[in-house]
Design a protein around this motif. Structure first.
Motif, mmCIF file in Angstrom:
data_model
loop_
_atom_site.group_PDB
_atom_site.id
_atom_site.type_symbol
_atom_site.label_atom_id
_atom_site.label_comp_id
_atom_site.label_asym_id
_atom_site.label_seq_id
_atom_site.Cartn_x
_atom_site.Cartn_y
_atom_site.Cartn_z
ATOM 1 N N VAL A 129 10.403 106.176 -102.423
ATOM 2 C CA VAL A 129 10.521 105.435 -100.862
ATOM 3 C C VAL A 129 11.614 104.612 -100.755
ATOM 4 N N ILE A 130 12.145 104.083 -99.605
ATOM 5 C CA ILE A 130 12.976 103.017 -99.699
ATOM 6 C C ILE A 130 12.285 101.739 -99.479
ATOM 7 N N ALA A 131 12.540 100.838 -100.098
ATOM 8 C CA ALA A 131 11.800 99.411 -99.981
ATOM 9 C C ALA A 131 12.711 98.540 -99.415
ATOM 10 N N THR A 132 12.300 97.671 -98.624
ATOM 11 C CA THR A 132 13.263 96.904 -97.795
ATOM 12 C C THR A 132 12.454 95.497 -97.878
ATOM 13 N N GLY A 133 13.344 94.524 -97.412
ATOM 14 C CA GLY A 133 12.484 93.164 -97.193
ATOM 15 C C GLY A 133 11.290 93.306 -95.988
ATOM 16 N N LYS A 134 10.339 92.351 -96.308
ATOM 17 C CA LYS A 134 9.353 92.546 -95.128
ATOM 18 C C LYS A 134 9.944 92.441 -93.706
ATOM 19 N N GLU A 138 17.169 94.652 -92.020
ATOM 20 C CA GLU A 138 18.641 95.290 -91.790
ATOM 21 C C GLU A 138 18.301 96.552 -91.018
ATOM 22 N N LYS A 139 17.161 96.862 -90.590
ATOM 23 C CA LYS A 139 16.963 98.045 -89.984
ATOM 24 C C LYS A 139 17.366 99.262 -90.595
ATOM 25 N N VAL A 140 16.926 99.386 -91.931
ATOM 26 C CA VAL A 140 17.242 100.556 -92.600
ATOM 27 C C VAL A 140 16.294 101.745 -91.962
ATOM 28 N N GLU A 141 16.854 102.891 -91.940
ATOM 29 C CA GLU A 141 15.988 104.110 -91.135
ATOM 30 C C GLU A 141 15.848 105.162 -92.296
#
Length: 268
Positions: A129-134, A138-141
């Motif tokens: 999966v792609i992990a992003t900050g809580k 940055e609205k990564v989709e």
């Protein structure tokens, strides 16, 4: 024969019988001890031992739960885990590190250790999966978003299974990502995102699930994803071969599989 004499003999017989009972019980216990008096077999019939298991970093949380369950089911057996990237574990095996079993996050690493292990069995599978900050600031989709040069992306090093899987899925989609760092294992990638040192990273689904209070995860469609397989095997240098074999076999039992699947791992 006098009544008094009869009573004395009866009493002596009772005392003798009472003394023999605990001695018989002690003899039964000794059957399960070696010449030094150390117990060698658990109540389940599996050999007792202090086992050391080398395991991929992505198994850190679930194996702690599994180890506790195994020890409860096999009294007298202690399981100690040493977690690291699969490539580090392979190096440890080659260097003769004292251990009893090995579980890697890919079959390639395990296949490279055929002369050092017993026959491996895949015990679980995983996906990325792609992990992003809580809150995903940055609205990564999707995977394509990782190519944005303004985005700080961290990946595992290519010699690490998760790093190899990551590069595999990016190459398949013709996505050019220039990571700000390449980490030695999946937990290090996750940590960078948790600490805000990276905007996004590719990790296993199960790792992201352990940090839902600090990261968000974006699913990658199956058609664009990679499947990670986790083989387990005994090590030929183990001094506890029977006990190690019992543990590796246990990892495929319904009880162990439930623990793995509750943590998000897929069936092998």
């Amino acid at each position: 024969m006098s009544l008094a004499l009869t009573r004395r003999r009866t009493a002596a017989a009772i005392v003798t019988a009472a003394l023999l009972v605990p001695l018989a019980a002690c003899g039964s216990d000794n059957d399960k001890k070696d010449s030094g008096g150390k117990a060698t077999e658990s109540s389940t019939g599996a050999p007792k031992a202090d086992l050391t298991v080398l395991a991929a970093s992505s198994l850190t949380d679930v194996f702690k739960t599994a180890g506790a369950a195994y020890e409860k089911e096999h009294p007298g057996t202690k399981v100690t885990f040493s977690f690291a990237g699969s490539q580090e574990l392979a190096a440890q095996v080659k260097q003769g590190a004292p251990a009893d079993a090995l579980v890697t996050a890919d079959t390639k690493t395990m296949d490279g250790l055929k002369s050092d292990t017993g026959s491996p069995a895949v015990i679980a599978k995983n996906r990325l999966v792609i992990a992003t900050g809580k809150g995903n600031p940055e609205k990564v989709e999707n995977l394509k978003d990782l190519a944005d040069p303004k985005l700080k992306v961290v990946l595992a090093a290519p010699e690490v299974p998760v790093g190899r899987y990551s590069q595999q899925i990016l190459d398949a989609q013709k996505i050019d990502v220039k990571p700000v760092s390449q980490e030695p294992n999946v937990r290090a990638v996750l940590s960078k995102v948790e600490l805000g040192e990276a905007d996004a990273g590719l990790v296993y689904k199960t790792d992201a699930a352990t940090a839902t209070d600090k990261v968000d995860s974006i699913d990658i469609p199956d058609a664009q994803n990679a499947v990670a397989s986790y083989p387990a095997a005994t090590l030929k240098t183990s001094k506890n071969t029977e006990a190690a074999t019992a543990f590796v076999k246990w990892l495929s039992t319904p009880e162990a599989q439930k623990i793995l699947q509750d943590a998000g791992f897929q069936q092998p």
